[in-house]
Motif scaffolding. Structure first.
Motif, short mmCIF file in Angstrom:
data_model
loop_
_atom_site.label_atom_id
_atom_site.label_comp_id
_atom_site.label_asym_id
_atom_site.label_seq_id
_atom_site.Cartn_x
_atom_site.Cartn_y
_atom_site.Cartn_z
N ASP A 1 34.41 50.74 -37.10
CA ASP A 1 34.41 50.92 -38.55
C ASP A 1 33.18 50.30 -39.23
N PHE A 2 32.35 49.58 -38.46
CA PHE A 2 31.28 48.83 -39.11
C PHE A 2 30.32 49.74 -39.89
N ALA A 3 29.90 50.82 -39.28
CA ALA A 3 28.90 51.69 -39.92
C ALA A 3 29.40 52.26 -41.24
N ALA A 4 30.70 52.51 -41.34
CA ALA A 4 31.25 53.12 -42.55
C ALA A 4 31.68 52.09 -43.59
N CYS A 5 31.66 50.82 -43.22
CA CYS A 5 32.13 49.77 -44.14
C CYS A 5 31.05 49.41 -45.15
N ASP A 6 31.46 49.20 -46.40
CA ASP A 6 30.52 48.85 -47.47
C ASP A 6 30.44 47.33 -47.61
N LEU A 7 29.35 46.76 -47.10
CA LEU A 7 29.10 45.32 -47.24
C LEU A 7 27.98 45.04 -48.23
N SER A 8 27.72 45.98 -49.10
CA SER A 8 26.57 45.87 -49.99
C SER A 8 26.68 44.72 -50.98
N ALA A 9 27.89 44.22 -51.24
CA ALA A 9 28.04 43.10 -52.18
C ALA A 9 27.71 41.76 -51.54
N MET A 10 27.56 41.74 -50.21
CA MET A 10 27.35 40.48 -49.50
C MET A 10 26.02 39.86 -49.89
N GLU A 11 26.08 38.64 -50.44
CA GLU A 11 24.88 37.92 -50.85
C GLU A 11 24.42 36.93 -49.78
N LEU A 12 25.37 36.24 -49.16
CA LEU A 12 25.03 35.24 -48.16
C LEU A 12 26.06 35.25 -47.04
N SER A 13 25.57 35.43 -45.81
CA SER A 13 26.41 35.33 -44.62
C SER A 13 25.86 34.20 -43.78
N GLN A 14 26.73 33.28 -43.37
CA GLN A 14 26.31 32.14 -42.57
C GLN A 14 26.95 32.17 -41.19
N SER A 15 26.28 31.56 -40.24
CA SER A 15 26.80 31.41 -38.89
C SER A 15 26.70 29.95 -38.49
#
Length: 527
Positions: free
Chosen positions: A272-286
């Motif tokens: 599902d990753f390709a179809a998922c809308d993550l456009s609002a993501m500002e900061l992702s941390q690891s």
């Protein structure tokens, strides 16, 4: 490697911050756990009830209150209610065995224990035999009748709450390391408040932070406190599932997240990753474990928004950050020391190595404004982690071996206890793992030291092949050994279907090594 800046942040207790949100943003969502959500005004009222119920139950300032469970609104009420009562919250790992949890409960001396029944009957049986008073939650994240009735004891109280102080113990977190007995890490309220006010993460009242790591983990607590301090909303998962994570991120327009590397792998591999809308993501941390270069490249190509890899200890002291989009040539590193943090290397005798020496390995040591008060009832462990400079200031030893490049970027080579000493030569697993990672058929590799009659110990590679790829172990060993120094050569390559990890996805090399050394010990014991 910058000098540590003095901390001048005004102390504002977390319960006061929540009270302010209850007035300014009464109807705004404070927390969402699965399908349940609560606004700031309601959450504040329940938190106050919990605090008063604790005080009426004999829990006072400095007393320990433990919680064993998955994320739920009741869990959050109890966490912040404990702090509002000036008690110390002890979030225990629901993934631990009943016997391990019993040891932790005895060690912390909890007077009160909140228990999620979904942790299983073995843990429930252990809890009921213990000294702490047990209050159970409901199943599947529900409050449950027992907890609701207990919380109601704090209703309609005309008394104010005790005034929290910066030196109050905020929490005890038991280390989830891969070696030794867990140690209780004590963080103070003032340190946690300053940590939540830390700049550079972009938290605001419109932030929507999606968290899927366990509630007892600093990986969850730190970004949750940062979001709370700024009046944003936290979306928490009871259990991580890559597909569910993507659905929540898309549906709620998540702006911030903190994940461990293995979670990024599973999310990116999900159909599902390709179809998922993550456009609002500002900061992702690891954080939580080293991330391999290939995964960082994949994130840069496919994951939107700013991405930051963090390296540090739950104990604090060390804080390095890497922004791969800004430094694509440094993906093999964990970045540079954060602002206000001092990070350097010491040699085997504990002497500080001169700065600016490239390719010289040593143990990573550091100091920052965000450090634990110490280990709970463990002066021996305090002495082991602490390193003092000439002015008597406390620094923390990480147990990690690393080296700096000319630009001050830190590369991690191995754990100090995991360094392979073969024929008197130090061999760092990270050097060999980096070579193996370049092979097109290798998905993941872990190098460990195994017994050797000739050399004391010798490096062995445990390898996961990419799906659909067949690897000849001897051919891979020869391919790798052609690219390393004579003293670094692998003795063998073994293929595995999986590698053991902790609940937070950290590779357990102790578990990998154990069978080889146990066999060697058994052989040596035979007449």
């Amino acid at each position: 490697m910058t000098a540590m800046a003095p901390d001048k942040t005004e102390f504002i207790p977390f319960h006061a911050t929540i009270a302010a949100h209850a007035v300014a943003g009464a109807d705004s969502i404070a927390f969402r756990v699965e399908e349940r959500e609560v606004d700031w005004q309601t959450f504040h009222g329940r938190m106050v009830q919990v605090a008063h119920a604790m005080l009426r139950s004999g829990v006072g300032p400095g007393d320990r209150v433990a919680i064993i469970g998955l994320a739920s609104l009741a869990y959050l009420e109890c966490l912040f209610g404990t702090i509002a009562a000036r008690a110390c919250v002890v979030p225990l790992p629901a993934s631990a065995s009943a016997s391990a949890l019993e040891t932790m409960l005895l060690d912390c001396g909890a007077k009160l224990l909140f228990l999620d029944p979904d942790t299983g009957p073995a843990i429930a049986d252990m809890a009921m035999r213990g000294a702490a008073h047990v209050v159970p939650f409901g199943h599947a994240g529900a409050d449950g009748e027992a907890y609701t009735q207990w919380r109601s004891r704090g209703a309609d109280s005309g008394c104010g709450l005790p005034a929290a102080q910066p030196q109050d113990p905020f929490n005890i977190i038991y280390s989830s390391g891969t070696t030794g007995v867990p140690k209780g890490i004590v963080h103070l309220h003032g340190m946690r408040r300053n940590q939540a006010a830390r700049q550079g993460f972009g938290f605001s009242s419109t932030s929507r932070t999606l968290l899927s790591t366990p509630m007892y983990s600093n990986t969850t607590i730190t970004p949750m406190l940062g979001t709370l301090a700024n009046g944003g909303s936290c979306i928490l998962m009871r259990k991580f599932d890559a597909g569910r994570y993507l659905a929540l991120a898309s549906a709620h327009r998540a702006t911030h997240t903190m994940l461990v590397p293995v979670q990024y792998k599973r999310i990116l591999a999900h159909p599902d990753f390709a179809a998922c809308d993550l456009s609002a993501m500002e900061l992702s941390q690891s954080t939580g474990a080293p991330m391999d270069v290939a995964l960082k490249r994949d994130i840069l190509q496919r994951w939107p928004g700013r991405f930051v890899e963090g390296y540090g200890l739950t104990e604090g002291g060390i804080s390095c950050f890497l922004e791969p989009r800004l430094h694509p040539d440094k993906l093999h590193t964990v970045g540079r020391a954060a602002h206000g943090t001092e990070v350097f290397l010491v040699d085997e005798s504990g002497q500080r190595l001169p700065p600016g020496q490239q390719d010289v390995a040593g143990e990573v040591v550091g100091r920052s404004p965000f450090m634990m008060a110490g280990y709970h009832n463990r002066p021996d462990a305090d002495a082991e982690i602490r390193w003092y400079d000439r002015e008597g200031r406390v620094h923390h030893r990480t147990g990690d071996i690393g080296r700096f490049d000319a630009d001050g970027f830190l590369s991690l080579l191995d754990r100090r206890k995991d360094v392979i000493i073969s024929g008197g030569n130090n061999i760092y697993a990270a050097d060999l793992e980096a070579v193996l990672a370049r092979h097109p058929g290798v998905l993941e590799a872990a190098v460990i030291g195994v017994p050797s009659a000739d050399w004391g110990e010798t490096p062995l590679a445990l390898v996961l092949a990419r799906p659909g790829v067949s690897i000849d172990p001897d051919a891979l060993r020869e391919w790798a050994n052609a690219q390393v120094g004579r003293t670094q050569r692998l003795s063998a390559v073994e293929l595995r279907q999986e590698l053991p990890r902790t609940a937070l996805g950290k590779l357990s090399k102790k578990e990998l090594r154990a069978p080889y050394w146990r066999c060697a010990d058994e052989s040596a014991a035979k007449p």
